[in-house]
Design a protein around this motif. Structure first.
Motif, PDB file in Angstrom:
ATOM      1  N   GLY A 149       0.808  -1.208   0.000  1.00  0.00           N
ATOM      2  CA  GLY A 149       0.000   0.000   0.000  1.00  0.00           C
ATOM      3  C   GLY A 149       0.847   1.266   0.000  1.00  0.00           C
ATOM      4  O   GLY A 149       1.989   1.260   0.440  1.00  0.00           O
ATOM      5  N   PRO A 150       0.296   2.388  -0.500  1.00  0.00           N
ATOM      6  CA  PRO A 150       1.090   3.608  -0.689  1.00  0.00           C
ATOM      7  C   PRO A 150       1.703   4.175   0.578  1.00  0.00           C
ATOM      8  O   PRO A 150       2.819   4.674   0.554  1.00  0.00           O
ATOM      9  CB  PRO A 150       0.086   4.590  -1.317  1.00  0.00           C
ATOM     10  N   ARG A 151       1.020   4.109   1.714  1.00  0.00           N
ATOM     11  CA  ARG A 151       1.612   4.734   2.898  1.00  0.00           C
ATOM     12  C   ARG A 151       2.830   3.971   3.403  1.00  0.00           C
ATOM     13  O   ARG A 151       3.712   4.541   4.034  1.00  0.00           O
ATOM     14  CB  ARG A 151       0.579   4.878   4.010  1.00  0.00           C
ATOM     15  N   VAL A 164       4.689   8.586  -4.714  1.00  0.00           N
ATOM     16  CA  VAL A 164       4.307   7.179  -4.615  1.00  0.00           C
ATOM     17  C   VAL A 164       3.051   6.898  -5.414  1.00  0.00           C
ATOM     18  O   VAL A 164       2.944   5.886  -6.110  1.00  0.00           O
ATOM     19  CB  VAL A 164       4.119   6.778  -3.133  1.00  0.00           C
ATOM     20  N   GLU A 165       2.074   7.782  -5.330  1.00  0.00           N
ATOM     21  CA  GLU A 165       0.839   7.595  -6.088  1.00  0.00           C
ATOM     22  C   GLU A 165       1.129   7.516  -7.587  1.00  0.00           C
ATOM     23  O   GLU A 165       0.499   6.751  -8.314  1.00  0.00           O
ATOM     24  CB  GLU A 165      -0.135   8.745  -5.804  1.00  0.00           C
ATOM     25  N   SER A 166       2.094   8.298  -8.062  1.00  0.00           N
ATOM     26  CA  SER A 166       2.411   8.272  -9.491  1.00  0.00           C
ATOM     27  C   SER A 166       3.046   6.943  -9.880  1.00  0.00           C
ATOM     28  O   SER A 166       2.838   6.443 -10.988  1.00  0.00           O
ATOM     29  CB  SER A 166       3.348   9.430  -9.844  1.00  0.00           C
ATOM     30  N   ILE A 167       3.829   6.348  -8.981  1.00  0.00           N
ATOM     31  CA  ILE A 167       4.489   5.068  -9.263  1.00  0.00           C
ATOM     32  C   ILE A 167       3.479   3.934  -9.413  1.00  0.00           C
ATOM     33  O   ILE A 167       3.632   3.053 -10.262  1.00  0.00           O
ATOM     34  CB  ILE A 167       5.503   4.744  -8.141  1.00  0.00           C
ATOM     35  N   ILE A 168       2.425   3.962  -8.598  1.00  0.00           N
ATOM     36  CA  ILE A 168       1.457   2.855  -8.635  1.00  0.00           C
ATOM     37  C   ILE A 168       0.198   3.232  -9.405  1.00  0.00           C
ATOM     38  O   ILE A 168      -0.818   2.555  -9.313  1.00  0.00           O
ATOM     39  CB  ILE A 168       1.091   2.393  -7.214  1.00  0.00           C
ATOM     40  N   SER A 169       0.260   4.308 -10.173  1.00  0.00           N
ATOM     41  CA  SER A 169      -0.912   4.773 -10.900  1.00  0.00           C
ATOM     42  C   SER A 169      -1.195   3.908 -12.120  1.00  0.00           C
ATOM     43  O   SER A 169      -0.352   3.132 -12.575  1.00  0.00           O
ATOM     44  CB  SER A 169      -0.707   6.213 -11.361  1.00  0.00           C
TER      45      SER A 169
END
Length: 371
Positions: A149-151, A164-169
């Motif tokens: 998960g992102p956090r 991080v959000e961009s990496i798993i987008s």
């Protein structure tokens, strides 16, 4: 368009083949018969309002039942998946369930079954490995996929939430995923046609480019120095989580194995990586590919036995156990549902892993034997 809108193109039977309607509240998934372009299908769905979509032991059994039914009836499967992964409250036995689930998906695909995933918002952990078994993945606009998960991925000061959000987008995933489909076509009809093609056409191996990369690593002498080839098999050295190169190197060696009989894998690796930079390589896909390489080697006549030499957790356990015939563990080795860093981040009052007895690991099917 998101996955939920695409679901409206599927005519679902009023009669559930899973638990009765009055019992569904106890599950985070359900399954039914349905029709798509006048073809019978099995439809499995996550429930968006179910504790972040965590999959527990009972949920995984239900999914395996759906696979069994689809296999018997020779039906394709459409799976709407929106899941944060393992239900931690189910304890260590959830690892045995994910081992069975990924193994069942491998078997379904090996026998020619067609499987398509419509992805919701969160596809994390073991659920992300499951999603990689599909012939195609349809990404909603806000879909996020990762082993972690992102956090928890925010492990460095310079890795903020936006990074991080961009990496798993979705945008990143579609570039790295040959089975990826955007749900932003000019018309609903175009999206429906792609879904129809994925379910009912004969397609090649979507992971062939990854197999090619892994073979190239061995042929070029670029294998990870954490992989040691021995007479009886392969040793995975060092307690640190494997990098994408480590995983691809192991897959390469197994894929290229030519000797008959038992392939022995000695594993010291502790867990899947929780580094954001490793998620850029689509770690979930590489882990699934490793399982598939092991499984196909078994189907070609070898027996694959994995020996756990040190504590292990998370996706690397799932990948190795789902693809292997047997999992042996050194006495005293602990198997965890998730890496301790992830557990402590999710459960704020949890200071890490708790001891699980050898007998518990055997009884739950996490380990087959101790040595």
């Amino acid at each position: 368009m998101d996955a939920l809108k695409l679901l409206t193109t599927i005519d679902v039977s009023d009669e559930s083949q899973g638990p009765p309607v009055q019992e569904r509240s106890a599950y985070s998934v359900y399954w039914q018969l349905g029709k798509f372009f006048n073809n019978d299908i099995v439809f499995i769905s996550s429930k968006d309002n179910s504790v972040k979509g965590a999959l527990g032991i009972s949920d995984i059994k239900l999914i395996c039942d759906a696979f069994d039914f689809a296999d018997r009836e020779k039906l394709s499967i459409v799976f709407y998946l929106n899941s944060s992964g393992a239900k931690l409250d189910d304890g260590i036995a959830i690892q045995a369930s994910f081992r069975k689930l990924i193994g069942r998906a491998l078997e379904f695909k090996q026998t020619g079954g067609k499987l398509v995933f419509l992805l919701g918002r969160n596809i994390f952990g073991g659920a992300s490995i499951l999603a990689m078994s599909g012939d195609a993945r349809f990404y909603s606009e806000d879909t996020r996929v990762s082993m972690t998960g992102p956090r928890v991925l925010i492990v460095k000061e310079d890795e903020d939430q936006k990074y991080v959000e961009s990496i798993i987008s979705r945008d990143v995933r579609v570039k790295a995923d040959p089975g990826a489909v955007y749900l932003d076509y000019g018309s609903d009809k175009e999206a429906e046609d792609v879904l129809k093609n994925a379910l009912f056409s004969c397609s090649g191996n979507l992971y062939e480019e990854f197999y090619s990369v892994s073979r190239m690593l061995k042929g070029s002498g670029f294998l990870s120095n954490r992989i040691v080839i021995e007479a009886e098999g392969v040793s995975c050295l060092g307690n640190a989580p494997p990098s994408p190169l480590d995983l691809l190197s192991l897959a390469s060696v197994i894929d290229d194995w030519v000797l008959p009989g038992v392939i022995k894998i000695n594993c010291e690796w502790s867990s899947h990586s929780i580094l954001a930079k490793h998620e850029e390589s689509y770690q979930s896909k590489i882990l699934y590919m490793l399982s598939e390489v092991l499984y196909k080697k078994r189907k070609s006549g070898n027996s694959v036995v994995c020996y756990l030499l040190d504590n292990i957790s998370g996706g690397i356990y799932i990948a190795l156990s789902a693809g292997s015939d047997k999992i042996y563990a050194k006495k005293g080795v602990e198997v965890e549902s998730l890496p301790s860093q992830i557990v402590s981040a999710i459960k704020k009052n949890d200071n890490g892993s708790s001891f699980v007895s050898n007998s518990c690991l055997l009884e739950s099917g996490v380990v087959d034997c101790f040595f």
